[in-house]
Design a protein around this motif. Structure first.
Motif, PDB file in Angstrom:
ATOM      1  N   ASN A 158     -71.711  21.489  -1.610  1.00 24.94           N
ATOM      2  CA  ASN A 158     -70.022  21.448  -1.820  1.00 24.94           C
ATOM      3  C   ASN A 158     -69.983  21.323  -3.519  1.00 24.94           C
ATOM      4  O   ASN A 158     -70.278  20.239  -3.941  1.00 24.94           O
ATOM      5  N   TYR A 159     -69.426  22.340  -4.072  1.00 30.88           N
ATOM      6  CA  TYR A 159     -69.371  22.339  -5.467  1.00 30.88           C
ATOM      7  C   TYR A 159     -67.708  21.984  -5.762  1.00 30.88           C
ATOM      8  O   TYR A 159     -66.862  22.712  -5.395  1.00 30.88           O
ATOM      9  N   LEU A 160     -67.710  21.246  -6.696  1.00 28.25           N
ATOM     10  CA  LEU A 160     -66.319  20.828  -7.371  1.00 28.25           C
ATOM     11  C   LEU A 160     -66.316  21.446  -8.672  1.00 28.25           C
ATOM     12  O   LEU A 160     -66.957  20.975  -9.611  1.00 28.25           O
ATOM     13  N   LEU A 161     -65.334  22.489  -8.900  1.00 26.78           N
ATOM     14  CA  LEU A 161     -65.214  22.990 -10.229  1.00 26.78           C
ATOM     15  C   LEU A 161     -64.113  22.243 -10.895  1.00 26.78           C
ATOM     16  O   LEU A 161     -63.048  22.546 -10.771  1.00 26.78           O
ATOM     17  N   LEU A 162     -64.749  21.022 -11.693  1.00 30.55           N
ATOM     18  CA  LEU A 162     -63.815  20.306 -12.325  1.00 30.55           C
ATOM     19  C   LEU A 162     -63.508  20.945 -13.612  1.00 30.55           C
ATOM     20  O   LEU A 162     -64.274  21.395 -14.538  1.00 30.55           O
ATOM     21  N   GLN A 163     -62.329  21.347 -13.867  1.00 30.23           N
ATOM     22  CA  GLN A 163     -61.648  21.939 -15.051  1.00 30.23           C
ATOM     23  C   GLN A 163     -60.643  21.204 -15.829  1.00 30.23           C
ATOM     24  O   GLN A 163     -59.768  20.389 -15.321  1.00 30.23           O
ATOM     25  N   TRP A 164     -61.089  21.217 -16.933  1.00 28.43           N
ATOM     26  CA  TRP A 164     -60.317  20.598 -18.268  1.00 28.43           C
ATOM     27  C   TRP A 164     -59.959  21.727 -19.165  1.00 28.43           C
ATOM     28  O   TRP A 164     -60.781  22.308 -19.865  1.00 28.43           O
TER      29      TRP A 164
ATOM     30  N   ILE B  79     -65.197  24.201 -17.714  1.00 30.17           N
ATOM     31  CA  ILE B  79     -65.536  23.468 -16.452  1.00 30.17           C
ATOM     32  C   ILE B  79     -66.768  22.828 -16.830  1.00 30.17           C
ATOM     33  O   ILE B  79     -67.717  22.727 -17.734  1.00 30.17           O
ATOM     34  N   TRP B  80     -66.978  21.447 -15.826  1.00 33.61           N
ATOM     35  CA  TRP B  80     -68.205  20.708 -16.139  1.00 33.61           C
ATOM     36  C   TRP B  80     -69.100  21.255 -15.437  1.00 33.61           C
ATOM     37  O   TRP B  80     -69.000  21.546 -14.207  1.00 33.61           O
TER      38      TRP B  80
ATOM     39  N   GLN C  28     -84.601  24.143 -10.674  1.00 39.82           N
ATOM     40  CA  GLN C  28     -84.790  23.163 -11.768  1.00 39.82           C
ATOM     41  C   GLN C  28     -84.338  23.890 -13.072  1.00 39.82           C
ATOM     42  O   GLN C  28     -84.647  25.120 -13.125  1.00 39.82           O
ATOM     43  N   ASN C  29     -83.812  23.284 -13.871  1.00 37.60           N
ATOM     44  CA  ASN C  29     -83.427  23.806 -15.293  1.00 37.60           C
ATOM     45  C   ASN C  29     -82.244  24.766 -15.237  1.00 37.60           C
ATOM     46  O   ASN C  29     -81.858  25.000 -16.189  1.00 37.60           O
ATOM     47  N   LEU C  30     -81.756  25.089 -14.149  1.00 37.52           N
ATOM     48  CA  LEU C  30     -80.317  25.764 -14.073  1.00 37.52           C
ATOM     49  C   LEU C  30     -79.251  24.847 -14.020  1.00 37.52           C
ATOM     50  O   LEU C  30     -79.336  23.713 -13.682  1.00 37.52           O
ATOM     51  N   HIS C  31     -78.090  25.621 -14.492  1.00 39.12           N
ATOM     52  CA  HIS C  31     -76.931  24.353 -14.562  1.00 39.12           C
ATOM     53  C   HIS C  31     -76.025  24.848 -13.093  1.00 39.12           C
ATOM     54  O   HIS C  31     -76.304  25.980 -12.594  1.00 39.12           O
ATOM     55  N   GLU C  32     -75.210  24.006 -12.989  1.00 36.45           N
ATOM     56  CA  GLU C  32     -74.494  24.063 -11.813  1.00 36.45           C
ATOM     57  C   GLU C  32     -73.052  23.125 -11.990  1.00 36.45           C
ATOM     58  O   GLU C  32     -73.298  22.271 -12.651  1.00 36.45           O
TER      59      GLU C  32
ATOM     60  N   LEU D 237     -68.249  22.955 -20.567  1.00 34.80           N
ATOM     61  CA  LEU D 237     -68.581  24.300 -21.046  1.00 34.80           C
ATOM     62  C   LEU D 237     -67.353  25.252 -21.002  1.00 34.80           C
ATOM     63  O   LEU D 237     -66.523  25.369 -20.011  1.00 34.80           O
ATOM     64  N   SER D 238     -66.997  26.102 -22.161  1.00 33.27           N
ATOM     65  CA  SER D 238     -65.967  26.826 -22.165  1.00 33.27           C
ATOM     66  C   SER D 238     -66.074  28.028 -21.205  1.00 33.27           C
ATOM     67  O   SER D 238     -67.147  28.676 -20.915  1.00 33.27           O
ATOM     68  N   ILE D 239     -65.159  28.446 -20.377  1.00 33.12           N
ATOM     69  CA  ILE D 239     -65.384  29.516 -19.430  1.00 33.12           C
ATOM     70  C   ILE D 239     -65.603  30.759 -20.057  1.00 33.12           C
ATOM     71  O   ILE D 239     -66.217  31.661 -19.548  1.00 33.12           O
ATOM     72  N   ASN D 240     -65.180  30.887 -21.177  1.00 31.62           N
ATOM     73  CA  ASN D 240     -65.502  32.369 -22.133  1.00 31.62           C
ATOM     74  C   ASN D 240     -67.097  32.013 -22.360  1.00 31.62           C
ATOM     75  O   ASN D 240     -67.576  33.308 -22.578  1.00 31.62           O
TER      76      ASN D 240
END
Ligand code: SF4
Length: 358
Positions: free
Chosen positions: A239-245, A249-250, A261-265, A334-337
């Motif tokens: 269950n992924y939470l897209l924390l947006q500021w 997103i975080w 391993q070593n990938l982001h999510e 991380l910037s969405i762009n």
């Protein structure tokens, strides 16, 4: 099982003749003599079909033309090039091996099967492939294609995935090898398995081995080769939470001994069953005083099948009213762009593409 000398001789003779006259399978790494490029193609092709692996091979060769270039690569750049191929440990091991060869072996690949096998991440198949294709060493490759062709032609009912079975096939493959031209022979048997003696609906009428093939004669092509262990596929629920500021997103980098391993999510809550928005809200993250957010909204799911797992991922958007410290040293906003510049698992990429983030 029909393994008489005449049947064996016929096999090698017909296979090598077919390779010279009828094998028109064309791939850029065929006839390659550079051990680095042969090794690279073999690492990419483990668990990956040739056509799927081809663009990755070309991209890696362009980005890292020599083993020294790969050794000097930034890890994140290499993982981004690998994105979508899965089995990310392969990429990690590949970088480690490139660095070991460059720093400890002066950039020179070992030129024997035994020397190659001693390298981390190189197993018997890859060692035989590099030894024979680059140096003409007399070592037979044994992969899924080889198991299939040998099991069918000789009518071998021994499961190929047991210790005993692996030994039976390895010895037979080595005996059949054309020692004078091991590279051509190895290429021939793999190509025959990939294009003629395919897992389903083999083209027996176009096969140079048909005349003495046990499976063809006895109608056993659908039953051979035999596998002892059935793969048990388990489900995992992410269950992924897209924390947006604002426009960020975080995300964090996956570490530890697990997939991807070593990938982001994004922020992950793994559970025994899929969660709904109310269940997600009971996670301790939402109990933090500094965690102030707007309404949480469910926004879709993606299913990805790995060899032994199905990953069911659900995505929830959580807009924040205040930038919050998530207290995770591998995490960042991380910037969405800039999402495209980061290496993500295929699951998250599919979600981003569906939701038009890219
Ligand atoms: S005859 Fe058919 S089953 Fe036998 S080796 Fe050829 S393609 Fe495979």
């Amino acid at each position: 099982m029909e393994t008489s000398d005449s049947s064996k001789k016929y096999f090698t003779k017909r296979l090598t003749a077919w390779h010279q006259t009828d094998n028109d399978r064309s791939l850029p790494w065929k006839s390659e003599k550079d051990p680095y490029k042969i090794w690279l193609s073999e690492v990419i092709l483990q668990q990956t079909r040739a056509l799927q692996g081809l663009p990755y091979y070309l991209r890696f060769v362009e980005a890292f033309p020599t083993i020294k270039d790969m050794a000097a690569a930034n890890d994140d750049d290499a993982f981004r090039l690998w994105q979508g191929l899965g089995y990310y440990n392969r990429c990690k091991n590949m970088l480690n091996t490139a660095r070991f060869i460059t720093n400890d072996l002066n950039g020179t690949f070992p030129d024997t099967y035994e020397g190659l096998l001693a390298l981390k991440g190189i197993g018997p198949y890859t060692a035989a492939a590099v030894a024979s294709f680059a140096y003409g060493a007399p070592n037979a490759v044994v992969d899924g294609n080889v198991y299939r062709v040998l099991a069918r032609y000789f009518g071998i009912e021994e499961p190929f995935d047991t210790t005993k079975g692996k030994k039976v096939f390895a010895l037979l493959a080595q005996e059949l090898l054309d020692k004078k031209d091991s590279a051509a022979y190895n290429q021939a048997i793999m190509d025959l398995g990939a294009t003629v003696c395919t897992p389903r609906n083999p083209s027996c009428n176009d096969c140079p081995l048909q005349k003495k093939c046990v499976a063809f004669e006895q109608g056993l092509t659908g039953l051979l080769p035999v596998k002892s262990k059935k793969t048990i596929v388990k489900k995992r629920y992410f269950n992924y939470l897209l924390l947006q500021w604002k426009d960020t997103i975080w995300v964090h980098k996956r570490t530890g001994n697990d997939i991807w391993q070593n990938l982001h999510e994004p922020f992950l809550i793994e559970s025994e069953a899929p969660l709904d928005a109310n269940e997600v809200l009971s996670h301790e993250l939402f109990k933090k005083e500094a965690f102030i957010h707007k309404d949480i909204s469910y926004t879709g799911e993606v299913s990805q099948r790995l060899t032994h797992r199905i990953i069911e991922s659900r995505f929830f958007i959580v807009p924040l009213l205040k930038k919050t410290d998530i207290s995770d040293k591998e995490g960042k906003w991380l910037s969405i762009n800039n999402l495209k510049k980061t290496a993500f698992p295929k699951t998250f990429l599919s979600f981003l593409e569906k939701k038009l983030y890219f």
